[in-house]
Enzyme design. Structure first.
Site, PDB file in Angstrom:
ATOM      1  CD  GLU A 107       3.280   3.965  -1.372  1.00 53.93           C
ATOM      2  OE1 GLU A 107       3.626   4.346  -0.242  1.00 53.93           O
ATOM      3  OE2 GLU A 107       2.093   3.851  -1.733  1.00 53.93           O
ATOM      4  CE  LYS A 152       4.249   3.059   3.062  1.00 52.16           C
ATOM      5  NZ  LYS A 152       3.304   3.259   1.933  1.00 52.16           N
TER       6      LYS A 152
END
Length: 119
Positions: free
Chosen positions: A21, A98
């Protein structure tokens, strides 16, 4: 008292606990809700008499570009920066989402929402 909403701000950023990520990044959405006295701007029609939406967006964008592990940390940073930079804001909420999080299942997003008030 008035409410200013800046909704669905989209960013590509590098927040997350997994190395992937932080290396490849992902998409995020941010919403802010600002409580402020809008009475003067309602009468004057002058941007100087209200919270400048562009300036708030730029503050959010700046904070979104600083990598963090947790959405809680990102949301708190955004809220603190907005409250510090815009004294006319009495209280606010910020929601950081997210999109397509890597949680092993299919979902649209995960979100954290926090609120701040002046003391």
């Amino acid at each position: 008292m008035g409410i200013i909403r800046i909704e669905n701000m989209n960013f590509y950023a590098y927040h997350g606990c997994f190395a992937e990520e932080q290396a490849i990044g992902t998409r995020f959405k941010v919403d802010v809700v600002l409580a402020t006295d809008t009475s003067k701007a309602q009468q004057s029609d002058n941007i100087q008499d209200t919270v400048n939406y562009l300036s708030v967006y730029q503050t959010v964008k700046r904070e979104m570009m600083i990598p963090s592990h947790l959405l809680e940390h990102v949301a708190d940073r955004i809220a603190n920066a907005v409250m510090e930079e815009f004294s006319a804001v009495d209280s606010m909420s910020v929601k950081v989402s997210k999109l397509n999080p890597p949680l092993g299942g299919q979902m649209e997003c995960v979100s954290v929402e926090i609120e701040k008030r002046r003391d």
